[in-house]
Each structure stands twice: as structure tokens, then as C-alpha cells.
Design an enzyme around this catalytic site. Structure first.
Site, PDB file in Angstrom:
ATOM      1  N   GLN A   1     -10.757  -3.845  -1.334  1.00  0.00           N
ATOM      2  CA  GLN A   1      -9.444  -3.592  -0.737  1.00  0.00           C
ATOM      3  C   GLN A   1      -8.339  -3.720  -1.775  1.00  0.00           C
ATOM      4  OE1 GLN A   1      -6.959  -6.092   1.883  1.00  0.00           O
ATOM      5  NE2 GLN A   1      -7.349  -4.547   3.462  1.00  0.00           N
TER       6      GLN A   1
ATOM      7  N   CYS B   1      -0.914  -6.193   5.550  1.00  0.00           N
ATOM      8  CA  CYS B   1      -0.538  -7.554   5.150  1.00  0.00           C
ATOM      9  C   CYS B   1       0.936  -7.797   5.473  1.00  0.00           C
ATOM     10  CB  CYS B   1      -0.778  -7.767   3.652  1.00  0.00           C
ATOM     11  SG  CYS B   1      -0.272  -9.418   3.108  1.00  0.00           S
TER      12      CYS B   1
ATOM     13  N   HIS C   1      -5.546  -3.998  13.128  1.00  0.00           N
ATOM     14  CA  HIS C   1      -5.240  -5.362  13.576  1.00  0.00           C
ATOM     15  C   HIS C   1      -4.238  -5.211  14.719  1.00  0.00           C
ATOM     16  CE1 HIS C   1      -4.680  -9.775  13.063  1.00  0.00           C
ATOM     17  NE2 HIS C   1      -3.538  -9.479  13.667  1.00  0.00           N
TER      18      HIS C   1
ATOM     19  N   VAL D   1      -7.971 -13.581   1.316  1.00  0.00           N
ATOM     20  CA  VAL D   1      -7.507 -14.118   0.032  1.00  0.00           C
ATOM     21  C   VAL D   1      -8.291 -15.392  -0.292  1.00  0.00           C
ATOM     22  CG1 VAL D   1      -5.532 -15.080  -1.205  1.00  0.00           C
ATOM     23  CG2 VAL D   1      -5.208 -13.156   0.357  1.00  0.00           C
TER      24      VAL D   1
END
Length: 316
Positions: A86, A115, A185, A33
Site C-alpha cells: 500500500q 487515511c 471503510h 502502521v
């Protein structure tokens, strides 16, 4: 038009899958971001980064608003490839519509299923999608069916479940639908600063036949090599490590002055807003400045003040 975009026929699009077939570990700049915008992508590509992502874009806003398209997505015709856009999405057709808009200018899209921020989860975006494998499968299938270009990649980025069998099941369902690769992740939604479960990424890699990208706590090129050996991952995705040292993939232990000079040149050329320009420098110089220097540098409030400081203290 979208940001600084050019005619389709002039865009030098690439097939991202060629990177994964090269036999080398693919070095990737994560979607961040505010930070992984065109200027920063231009910088890391100069220092050995193979593949870059845009920051996460909310697909519904992107489709609905020309203003959102202009501010969220900027690219250029030559150097910014291969490029993955994305998206945060929760409806298959909305994701397809967004993918269709960027298809002439980018090399693939990625669906954010990782996220953990509260606002994203509350809206039905991000990491809550790892609990909806059928919806993820549906979204991937829709994009695959509606985008004509077979070289256009469709990937997903996920976090892991406490019960890893559920993660493997999600990945296998996505693979069966035609997902190009999966970035993992190695933390659960609840985990923030706990150690990354590289063993989980290894198990996922062993369960799949498509490329798997490892993500989480990779700060140096040595870390990247270690994680590759631990997991067998086909690619390594880095976020904060590249913010602190954009030349990391080129083997530098800390940001070289040449890289700082390159950032100044690129950022000024792209008209990067001051706050973003300054924040990147604060990250890059974290390891090479004293506490006293940080106190001065971090409160500078104009581009000219920053340029004067760099010239006086570093000859940049």
C-alpha cells in the site's frame, strides 16, 4: 535491494484476483502502521488469512531513498504471497515509479485514499483523495499503462462521503480506469469511533461490477460473516481484530496459546525489534490476562524477560 528480498525469478507471485474468483469470501489483513510487517503477515497466513497488505508506505520517499526501501518493505520468496503493497501518493508518475520497484516482488499495489490522519491529509495523501476522483483515476491509469504484468493488481482503499452519491461516482470512475477492487471503510473522514455504515458499503457493492471489500469494526469471524451478509462484499478486511487475535480467521474466539508460541518462533526467526515483538503479545494476550498480569507483563523490557514470563505462566 529491498529488505529481505530475493531474485525475481524465484518469487512465487500469485494473481490476487484468483481469490476473488474462488467463490469464497476473501479474508484480508489490513495495512497497519508498524504492525502488518512480514513477521505478522507470516503469522496470520498460518491461521486462514488469504491476502495481506504491507503498512502504508509514502511512495515519494520510497522512490527517492534506498534506506526507506530497505526499512519499509521486506518480503520473502515463498510464503508471503499474495501480497499487496500500500502506497500513499498524490502524483501519478511517483506512484508508477514505486509500483515498478515492487512489481517483481509483490502481487499488486493499493493506493491509500482513506487515511484520515492530519499529517497525511495536510500532505495531500490519504482520505483527501476521495475528493479528487480525477486524480485517483489518473494515478490508476498510469500504473495500468506502465506495468506490463496483467496479473499485477491495482486497488484503492477509501472512506465514504457524507453524500454517498459522490462515493459511488468515485468508485465508478476508478472501475472504468481498470482498478482491480475497492476496499471501503464504512466511515467518513470525520468519523472515528461511530458505528460503521455497512448499508453504504452494500449500496456501493450493488453499484459496481468489480469486487468490493468491506472494512471497519470487524473483531471476530462471526462479525466477518455478518458483514458479508449485510453488505454482499467479496472480501472482509480486518485490522485491530487480527492484532487482538491473529487466529481470528481460523475461527478462534481468542488467541490460542499455539498462536502465541508461533508468534514467538516467527518473531525471533525474523529478528523482530523488541518493542514490536512485545506490543503484538500485549494485543494478543489482552483477553486472556488479568489486570494484575497485564501490569507485570506490559512493563517487561527485554526479550528474555518476556520469554521467561511466557514459560512460567503459560508453558509457552
Amino acid at each position: 535491494m529491498i529488505g529481505d528480498i530475493v531474485e525475481t525469478k524465484q518469487c512465487q507471485l500469485k494473481d490476487p484476483m484468483d481469490l476473488f474468483h474462488s467463490g469464497q469470501v476473501v479474508k484480508i489483513c489490513a495495512p497497519m502502521v508498524r504492525y502488518s510487517k512480514l513477521a505478522f503477515r507470516t503469522l496470520v497466513r498460518k491461521y486462514g488469512c488469504d491476502l495481506c497488505y504491507t503498512p502504508m508506505i509514502v511512495a515519494a520517499d520510497f522512490v527517492r531513498s534506498a534506506k526507506a526501501r530497505d526499512s519499509e518493505f521486506t518480503t520473502n520468496k515463498v510464503g508471503d504471497h499474495p501480497l499487496i503493497v500500500q502506497f500513499a501518493a498524490k502524483e501519478a508518475q511517483v506512484l508508477c515509479d514505486a509500483a515498478r520497484i515492487v512489481c517483481p516482488f509483490a502481487d499488486g499495489i493499493d493506493l491509500n485514499c482513506g487515511c484520515p490522519q492530519r499529517w497525511a491529509m495536510a500532505e495531500g495523501y490519504g482520505a483527501c483523495l476521495i475528493n479528487k476522483p480525477e486524480l485517483v483515476r489518473d494515478m490508476v491509469r498510469h500504473v495500468r499503462n506502465q506495468i506490463d504484468n496483467p496479473r499485477f493488481s491495482v486497488s484503492i482503499k477509501i472512506r465514504i462521503h457524507e453524500d454517498l452519491k459522490r462515493t459511488v461516482d468515485l468508485c465508478q470512475k476508478a472501475e472504468a480506469t481498470g482498478v482491480s477492487w475497492i476496499t471501503v471503510h464504512g466511515r467518513s473522514v470525520e468519523e472515528r469511533h461511530q458505528p460503521v455504515h455497512y448499508d453504504a458499503i452494500k449500496i456501493i457493492k450493488q453499484s459496481m461490477s468489480i469486487p468490493i471489500v468491506a472494512n471497519g469494526d470487524i473483531k471476530t469471524l462471526k462479525d466477518a460473516e455478518n458483514v458479508h451478509h449485510l453488505t454482499g462484499a467479496d472480501g472482509i478486511m480486518v485490522a485491530r481484530g487480527l492484532l487482538a487475535n491473529p487466529a481470528m480467521f481460523a475461527g478462534y474466539e481468542e488467541t490460542p496459546l499455539k498462536c502465541i508460541q508461533d508468534w514467538v518462533d516467527i518473531a525471533l526467526e525474523h529478528g523482530t525489534p523488541f518493542t514490536c515483538f512485545h506490543h503484538h503479545l500485549m494485543y494478543m494476550m489482552e483477553r486472556i490476562t488479568s489486570k494484575q498480569e497485564k501490569k507485570v507483563f506490559n512493563v517487561l523490557s527485554s526479550t528474555s524477560a518476556v520469554l521467561d514470563y511466557l514459560k512460567d505462566h503459560y508453558g509457552v
